[in-house]
Design a protein around this motif. Structure first.
Motif, PDB file in Angstrom:
ATOM      1  N   ILE A 152      -7.160   4.760  -2.972  1.00  9.59           N
ATOM      2  CA  ILE A 152      -6.923   5.885  -2.172  1.00  9.59           C
ATOM      3  C   ILE A 152      -6.690   7.381  -2.948  1.00  9.59           C
ATOM      4  CG2 ILE A 152      -5.587   6.877  -0.366  1.00  9.59           C
ATOM      5  CD1 ILE A 152      -5.230   4.052   0.939  1.00  9.59           C
ATOM      6  N   THR A 157      -3.325   1.472   6.928  1.00 11.31           N
ATOM      7  CA  THR A 157      -2.604   0.532   6.325  1.00 11.31           C
ATOM      8  C   THR A 157      -2.108  -0.633   7.279  1.00 11.31           C
ATOM      9  OG1 THR A 157      -1.929   2.476   5.069  1.00 11.31           O
ATOM     10  CG2 THR A 157      -0.365   0.596   5.220  1.00 11.31           C
ATOM     11  N   PHE A 209      -4.060   7.385   6.480  1.00  9.39           N
ATOM     12  CA  PHE A 209      -3.492   6.432   5.725  1.00  9.39           C
ATOM     13  C   PHE A 209      -2.744   5.665   6.623  1.00  9.39           C
ATOM     14  CE2 PHE A 209       0.301   5.069   3.511  1.00  9.39           C
ATOM     15  CZ  PHE A 209      -0.237   4.386   2.584  1.00  9.39           C
ATOM     16  N   SER A 214      -3.940   1.382  -2.719  1.00  5.14           N
ATOM     17  CA  SER A 214      -3.360   2.424  -2.721  1.00  5.14           C
ATOM     18  C   SER A 214      -4.030   3.396  -3.953  1.00  5.14           C
ATOM     19  CB  SER A 214      -1.921   2.249  -3.014  1.00  5.14           C
ATOM     20  OG  SER A 214      -1.618   1.584  -3.972  1.00  5.14           O
ATOM     21  N   GLY A 247       2.584   1.683  -3.282  1.00  7.64           N
ATOM     22  CA  GLY A 247       1.493   2.317  -4.363  1.00  7.64           C
ATOM     23  C   GLY A 247       1.304   3.578  -4.327  1.00  7.64           C
ATOM     24  N   VAL A 248       1.113   4.063  -2.959  1.00  2.00           N
ATOM     25  CA  VAL A 248       0.634   5.455  -2.719  1.00  2.00           C
ATOM     26  C   VAL A 248       1.965   6.355  -3.524  1.00  2.00           C
ATOM     27  CG1 VAL A 248       0.457   7.145  -1.064  1.00  2.00           C
ATOM     28  CG2 VAL A 248      -1.056   5.374  -1.331  1.00  2.00           C
ATOM     29  N   VAL A 305      -9.398   6.482   2.444  1.00  2.00           N
ATOM     30  CA  VAL A 305      -8.741   5.150   3.092  1.00  2.00           C
ATOM     31  C   VAL A 305      -9.737   4.172   3.433  1.00  2.00           C
ATOM     32  CG1 VAL A 305      -7.384   4.213   4.817  1.00  2.00           C
ATOM     33  CG2 VAL A 305      -6.801   6.076   3.470  1.00  2.00           C
ATOM     34  N   GLN A 309       0.801  12.460   1.168  1.00  2.00           N
ATOM     35  CA  GLN A 309      -0.182  11.484   1.242  1.00  2.00           C
ATOM     36  C   GLN A 309      -0.009  10.262   2.183  1.00  2.00           C
ATOM     37  OE1 GLN A 309      -2.572  11.639  -0.715  1.00  2.00           O
ATOM     38  NE2 GLN A 309      -1.917  12.186  -2.984  1.00  2.00           N
ATOM     39  N   LEU A 310       1.409  10.027   2.688  1.00  2.00           N
ATOM     40  CA  LEU A 310       1.658   8.985   3.348  1.00  2.00           C
ATOM     41  C   LEU A 310       1.290   9.413   4.708  1.00  2.00           C
ATOM     42  CD1 LEU A 310       5.038   7.667   2.470  1.00  2.00           C
ATOM     43  CD2 LEU A 310       2.851   6.654   1.965  1.00  2.00           C
ATOM     44  N   ILE A 326       0.699  -1.358  -0.081  1.00  2.00           N
ATOM     45  CA  ILE A 326      -0.071  -0.043   0.115  1.00  2.00           C
ATOM     46  C   ILE A 326       0.929   1.163  -0.093  1.00  2.00           C
ATOM     47  CG2 ILE A 326      -1.857   1.272   1.408  1.00  2.00           C
ATOM     48  CD1 ILE A 326      -2.802  -1.334   2.435  1.00  2.00           C
ATOM     49  N   ILE A 327       2.126   1.104   0.765  1.00  3.25           N
ATOM     50  CA  ILE A 327       2.693   2.514   0.929  1.00  3.25           C
ATOM     51  C   ILE A 327       3.518   2.581  -0.468  1.00  3.25           C
ATOM     52  CG2 ILE A 327       4.847   3.276   1.909  1.00  3.25           C
ATOM     53  CD1 ILE A 327       3.935   1.972   4.521  1.00  3.25           C
TER      54      ILE A 327
END
Lengths: 225, 321, 187
Positions: B281, B253, B249, B278, B221-222, B294, B243-244, B218-219
């Protein structure tokens, strides 16, 4: 051999045994969409019952004249006629209600409940029976829509039929008047109804077994004597 | 032969696999998750006041009561000691906005357990993460109080109490990274502090309760999808770091997406699941009407987990495709 | 062949009977429906123009605009019906403006499908009252979180920014169209 049902039974079965929404799962679109308040539910159910009654009656009367190849087309024309009448009358006489129900009155044309009863029942039975079947289904539809509308109105706007029920300290739950609330309410209603039916059935079965055991015990003791 | 049938200790035991048991049961794992959530609880109290502890307490309490009551009604074994209800209650409490009403919290907790979990048959059968179901319900039921934010106790900017994401989305205001990292911004009580979530999350990954693939994918991907837009137009789209750290988020996650029951079981499936989350999101955050996505991203992907599992399951050696 | 003829015959008869029947019902219902619609529009026109006594629709435009006259047949302003995109669907509203198009008198929302309890707050007096005596020169502006300080500013509804924005945009567009008409001398 199927037992011939009386007119009353034809009526009653529509409310419980083959309830259009709960058992046949027909006519879900209006059930979900218009039940934001109890009065909307009642109006929708009455309009549907009107169409259902007259189209069932009509189809049953001319059932022997329609060639089976064009029966669905004929049914749709007949249903559409009555729906248009209902729509026009509502627009002319009850403009506020017609606005509240929006496109769902014209959409009764494609309500599978009406075509379903026409195809499954009215086209095979005499007009009187068809009329009672339609009335029963309409009543079943009305009851469910009224219950759904009441629950959603109660939690969504604190009222039932416009009367304040819940105190002002209760914050209305908006979800109940949104589409999501309709799905949740209908799902839970169906679930509880099925759970209840199951329970009744299980009890009946247990009773039969118990009776059978009691009888056979009696017989064996009789033999012993 | 006779001894075997009469003496219970010699009874032949028949059972299907697995025959070898880990020394960790579901119960242990659940309590590890609970302890991993404690830093976030502490950060919630530090930044939003002691009242938040009551909200979390109510949420946990009603989750336990609901679970016990339903098990009792359905005449099943009461399993509240496995801790899953506690986790659901904790997670729900932590994703609520500050100073949320207690009655609504209780309602959310009841809904989470009753409709999110028990209606499907209890732990292990639920399709959606129960805590997120509860939050989605509250979001739809009380949209105003669910988006009424409060400034944290050590806020620098006292004019607006908008969350960093909505401040960016609607007014193009950036929030300082160190505040995002510590959690000194407005938002859901447990979601603001990145450092507290990272402590708990990395602990769970380290002891192997959470599979590293899901949070990592996910991380990544974002960073990738968010980065692409950032490179295209750094003034219009926020940086991947923002974004993170912003919104829910990290919390989602590490604690929501990684729920054992509602995430894929195959390695390949986990990567697909993570990347899709991701992507959704980023789509919602950059192009949707809502500032944060999310919760919906995870719920949407939860619904396709059975499909992912089915298509990514490892094949028997020699089996044709 | 016989069956084909029977099919055609059946459908034709059903169609003709249904059509004839419907024509009669429509003949009875249509005037009533028209009257309902007219009453509704009229109500809205005078609601946004409190001094209005009679009105006249301006023809040859691509939107609805009505000239509203007062007691002594003098022009008191215009009622503009305009629609645009809200949060979930169309918002249709009626706005009453002064005869120089520079002041809003009243606002009435005719149709909307906004989120109940949130977007529907645009129907409530706290939001609508802000539009009374609002200046439209320069065009109406939406502010968030702070009290309106200029005569052309209104405050957005908390949690329903998109709906509030939509209302303001629809009004601005409607008035803009009316201005163009005025420049052309069509008003």
């Amino acid at each position: 051999m199927k037992k011939e049902k009386t007119l009353l039974q034809e009526f009653v079965k529509g409310i419980d045994e083959i309830n259009p929404v709960m058992k046949q799962a027909l006519g879900l679109c209006p059930t979900l969409a218009v039940t934001v308040s109890a009065i909307n539910g009642i109006a929708m159910a009455l309009a549907t019952t009107f169409v259902l009654m007259f189209s069932s009656l009509m189809i049953s009367i001319i059932r022997k004249l329609i060639p089976s190849q064009v029966r669905i087309a004929s049914y749709i024309v007949i249903i559409a006629t009555f729906v248009t009448i209902a729509d026009l009358v509502m627009k002319a006489k009850f403009p506020a209600m017609s606005k509240a129900l929006g496109p769902f009155v014209p959409l009764i044309v494609v309500n599978c409940l009406i075509l379903g009863r026409a195809e499954a029942f009215a086209s095979k039975n005499n007009p009187l029976k068809a009329l009672f079947d339609a009335l029963g289904n309409g009543a079943g539809f009305l009851i469910v829509l009224f219950i759904m509308g009441s629950i959603r109105e109660l939690f969504g706007s604190r009222t039932i039929l416009g009367f304040h029920i819940l105190p002002h300290s209760f914050e209305p739950m908006l979800i109940m008047i949104l589409p999501a609330g309709a799905f949740i309410t209908l799902g839970l209603l169906m679930g509880f109804k099925n759970a209840y039916t199951e329970r009744v059935k299980r009890k009946e079965r247990e009773d039969i077994v118990k009776n059978y055991r009691a009888v056979s015990k009696l017989e064996s003791t009789n033999q012993g004597l | 032969m006779e001894t075997i049938t009469t003496n219970p200790s010699y009874k032949l035991e028949l059972s299907s696999s697995p025959h070898i048991h880990s020394r960790w049961s579901t119960k242990h794992a659940m309590w590890f998750v609970v302890s991993a959530l404690l830093p976030s609880v502490i950060s919630a109290v530090i930044f939003f006041g002691i009242y938040q502890l009551i909200v979390i307490g109510v949420s946990v309490l009603f989750s336990i009561i609901t679970e016990a009551a339903i098990k009792k009604i359905r005449k099943k074994e009461i399993t509240v000691t496995d801790g899953s209800a506690v986790i659901t209650g904790l997670l729900l409490g932590l994703v609520l906005p500050p100073n949320f009403s207690l009655s609504a919290t209780a309602l959310g907790a009841i809904f989470s357990i009753a409709v999110g979990k028990e209606i499907f048959g209890g732990l292990g059968y639920n399709i959606f993460n129960p805590a997120l179901v509860g939050r989605a319900f509250l979001q739809a039921a009380y949209p105003v109080s669910m988006t009424t934010w409060k400034n944290p106790n050590y806020a620098v900017d006292t004019v607006t109490s908008a969350t960093p994401l909505s401040a960016f989305k609607f007014d193009k205001i950036f929030t300082q990274t160190e505040n995002l990292f510590l959690g000194n911004v407005s938002g859901s009580i447990g979601e603001t502090s990145a450092i507290a979530i990272l402590i708990g999350g990395i602990f769970l990954v380290a002891i192997g309760i959470v599979n590293y693939r899901i949070p990592l994918s996910i991380i990544l991907g974002v960073v990738i999808f968010g980065g692409i837009f950032w490179i295209i137009d750094p003034y219009k789209y926020p940086s991947p770091l923002f974004q993170l750290l912003a919104g829910g988020f990290l919390f989602g996650t590490f604690f929501m997406a990684t729920d054992w029951v509602t995430s894929p079981i195959t390695s390949k499936g986990m990567w697909i699941y993570g990347f899709c989350i991701s992507l959704i999101i980023i789509m919602i955050r950059l192009f949707g009407g809502l500032p944060e996505g999310v919760m919906y991203a995870i719920l949407i992907m939860n619904s396709v987990v059975p499909l992912i599992n089915r298509y990514t399951r490892s094949r028997i050696f020699g089996e044709r495709r | 062949m016989k069956i084909v003829i029977r099919m055609i015959l059946t459908l034709t008869i059903i169609g003709v009977v249904a059509g004839g029947f419907l024509a009669n019902v429509a003949q009875w219902a249509n005037p009533l429906i028209e009257a309902n619609k007219k009453a509704e529009t009229e109500k809205a026109i005078f609601l946004v123009q409190p001094d209005g006594k009679s009105y006249q629709q301006i023809k040859n435009t691509n939107f609805e605009i009505y000239k509203v006259f007062g007691e002594n047949n003098e022009l008191v302003g215009y009622s503009i019906a305009h629609e645009g995109n809200g949060f979930q669907g169309k918002i249709r509203l009626m706005v009453g403006v002064s005869s120089d198009l520079n002041k809003i008198k009243q606002l009435e929302i005719l149709d909307q499908v906004e989120t109940p309890g949130l977007g529907t707050l645009i129907l409530e007096p706290p939001f609508r009252k802000q539009f009374s005596d609002l200046s439209t020169d320069p065009k109406v502006n939406l502010v968030k979180g702070v009290e309106p300080s200029k005569p052309n500013e209104i405050q957005s509804i908390t949690g329903a920014t998109i709906s509030s924005k939509a209302v303001v945009e629809i009004i601005n567009k409607g008035i803009e169209k009316a201005r163009i008409l005025k420049e052309r001398g069509a008003l």
